[in-house]
Design a protein around this motif. Structure first.
Motif, PDB file in Angstrom:
ATOM      1  N   ASP A 123      -8.272   5.392   4.331  1.00 43.20           N
ATOM      2  CA  ASP A 123      -8.250   3.988   3.890  1.00 43.20           C
ATOM      3  C   ASP A 123      -8.021   3.071   5.083  1.00 43.20           C
ATOM      4  O   ASP A 123      -7.357   3.446   6.067  1.00 43.20           O
ATOM      5  CB  ASP A 123      -7.135   3.763   2.866  1.00 43.20           C
ATOM      6  N   ALA A 155       0.824  -1.212   0.000  1.00 43.75           N
ATOM      7  CA  ALA A 155       0.000   0.000   0.000  1.00 43.75           C
ATOM      8  C   ALA A 155       0.852   1.253   0.000  1.00 43.75           C
ATOM      9  O   ALA A 155       0.537   2.240  -0.687  1.00 43.75           O
ATOM     10  CB  ALA A 155      -0.932  -0.005   1.214  1.00 43.75           C
ATOM     11  N   MET A 169      -2.238   5.418  -1.648  1.00 41.78           N
ATOM     12  CA  MET A 169      -3.148   5.216  -0.513  1.00 41.78           C
ATOM     13  C   MET A 169      -3.652   6.573  -0.035  1.00 41.78           C
ATOM     14  O   MET A 169      -2.968   7.592  -0.153  1.00 41.78           O
ATOM     15  CB  MET A 169      -2.454   4.458   0.621  1.00 41.78           C
TER      16      MET A 169
END
Length: 458
Positions: A292, A197, A288
């Motif tokens: 999130d 990520a 990202m």
């Protein structure tokens, strides 16, 4: 050209260096002739730390060098001389007021460092003549510190995730170790979601690099290093002055790589695992986002409160993977928080550990080798600062208080209480020149941890 020369390597012209402080000045002056005493008086020489007086001989050369020192700081005593003294070969007087020849020589060596990848020096550094035993003791330390400095000083264009991997492969080749890597989407396929990520928005894919070495029957040692090769801050972008030196955000990885190299070179009886999550925290359409939620390797769900708190995200999956090996000890290095610098300044790395005995041992080692660090607490009530209403916890929070502690508490979530664990939040940088510590990338805590490991596993 090495800043240190083996005394037994042949005859040569050598200039003697005399160390002096206020207590020893009268005795030293008695050794000098009237002309040299007058020369010191004319220079206004005072035996303060860093003061240098070059005494001439009758031929227009150098007779000897007088250097003011602080006996409590042997590492710094000679640390400025390789760059200040004229090109030549020098040696310490036999009756030096500082007895630790190895620390004196190491200070000289570290002060001779130059980063010359892009600009060559215009003059050579001065060299110090040392005993063979001193040279054998100091060279591995010098080489490890120089490796950290070189890795950190190299700009990200030439030091991305693949280049960090190459540095690890070089150690593996030298010491016959095994390297395994998970690159790009392989991270998702093998359950390293937070590393993926953080690094997925870069044109250079993220990766986790694992080096293993040593006999399976030996105690297991896991060394983890934060390898954020550049940190824009992500969508929570840093201002320009905060981003300027973010090439150094892989300083934790540099420490971990160099320490692993020292362990292998010394052939410590351990089963070593080196883990470096290597990423670039870049900005793109697939970066990202704040808000999130990521399900980590350990199964915890983490809300991304701030994309600039990315180091703890790449570390948490690596720590979880290290824990799965049930090692005797996990040590991680990271340029993790500005809050640690606010608390302790640029020269003192912040140590966190879940074992008082480990703290005592590594701080004792740090004091012995003059490689300082300071312990900060894992103050668990501050876990409330990382609370999330949608996930198990967040990677950051609204409060800026105790930022180094809350970052360490985040990492601790991924380490069981039964697991021995140490975390060093290091700056990995010198903002300016100091004796033995030139401006730029720096190894902080590296020698202390090697001394600690050598004591623990000898």
């Amino acid at each position: 050209m090495s800043p240190l020369i083996d005394r037994k390597s042949g005859k040569r012209s050598v200039t003697t260096i005399e160390l002096v402080d206020a207590a020893s000045l009268p005795t030293m002056e008695q050794k000098l002739g009237a002309t040299h005493r007058q020369w010191l008086t004319s220079l206004g020489f005072r035996p303060t730390m860093g003061a240098v007086a070059v005494l001439p001989n009758n031929a227009g050369g150098i007779s000897r060098v007088i250097v003011g020192v602080d006996r409590k700081d042997p590492l710094a005593a000679l640390g400025s001389l390789p760059q200040r003294l004229p090109d030549g070969i020098y040696q310490l007087s036999e009756d030096s007021i500082i007895e630790d020849r190895e620390l004196l020589a190491l200070g000289w060596a570290l002060g001779a460092y130059r980063f010359e990848r892009y600009r060559k020096a215009t003059r050579p550094v001065a060299q110090l003549l040392v005993e063979p035993s001193t040279l054998r003791a100091v060279l591995p330390l010098m080489e490890a510190v120089f490796e950290v400095r070189d890795l950190v000083n190299t700009p990200t264009e030439d030091m991305g995730p693949a280049e960090l991997s190459a540095a690890i492969h070089a150690h593996a080749t030298e010491h016959k170790a095994k390297v395994t890597e998970w690159v790009g989407d392989e991270l998702l396929e093998n359950n390293f979601p937070t590393i993926h990520a953080v690094g997925r928005a870069s044109h250079r894919p993220p990766r986790l690099i694992e080096l293993t070495w040593g006999k399976n029957s030996n105690p297991k040692l896991v060394i983890v290093g934060k390898g954020v090769c550049f940190d824009t801050g992500g969508l929570d972008i840093k201002p320009s002055d905060g981003m300027r030196w973010m090439k150094k955000d892989m300083g934790g990885a540099a420490h971990a790589i160099a320490l692993a190299g020292m362990v292998m070179k010394a052939r410590l009886p351990v089963r070593l695992t080196l883990l470096v999550p290597a990423v670039e925290n870049a900005i793109a359409g697939n970066a990202m986002r704040p808000g999130d939620v990521i399900r980590t390797r350990a199964g915890h769900t983490v809300e991304v409160d701030n994309t600039d708190a990315e180091g703890r995200l790449v570390l948490c999956d690596a720590l979880a993977y290290g824990v799965e090996q049930s090692p005797d000890l996990i040590v991680d290095f990271a340029t993790l928080t500005g809050a640690a610098r606010v608390a302790l300044g640029p020269e003192l790395p912040a140590l966190f550990t879940n074992r008082d005995q480990l703290a005592d041992e590594v701080i004792g080692a740090a004091e012995a080798v003059h490689d300082p660090m300071w312990r900060l607490p894992l103050w668990r009530p501050y876990r409330r600062m990382l609370e999330s209403y949608v996930a198990d916890f967040a990677n950051a929070g609204p409060s800026r208080h105790g930022g180094a502690i809350t970052a360490a508490l985040y990492l601790e979530r991924f380490v069981p209480e039964s697991q021995n664990w140490m975390h060093l939040d290091t700056y990995a940088w010198n903002d300016g020149d100091r004796p033995a510590h030139p401006r730029g990338g720096e190894a902080q805590g590296l020698r202390a941890f090697f001394k600690f490991l050598a004591n623990r596993y000898s």
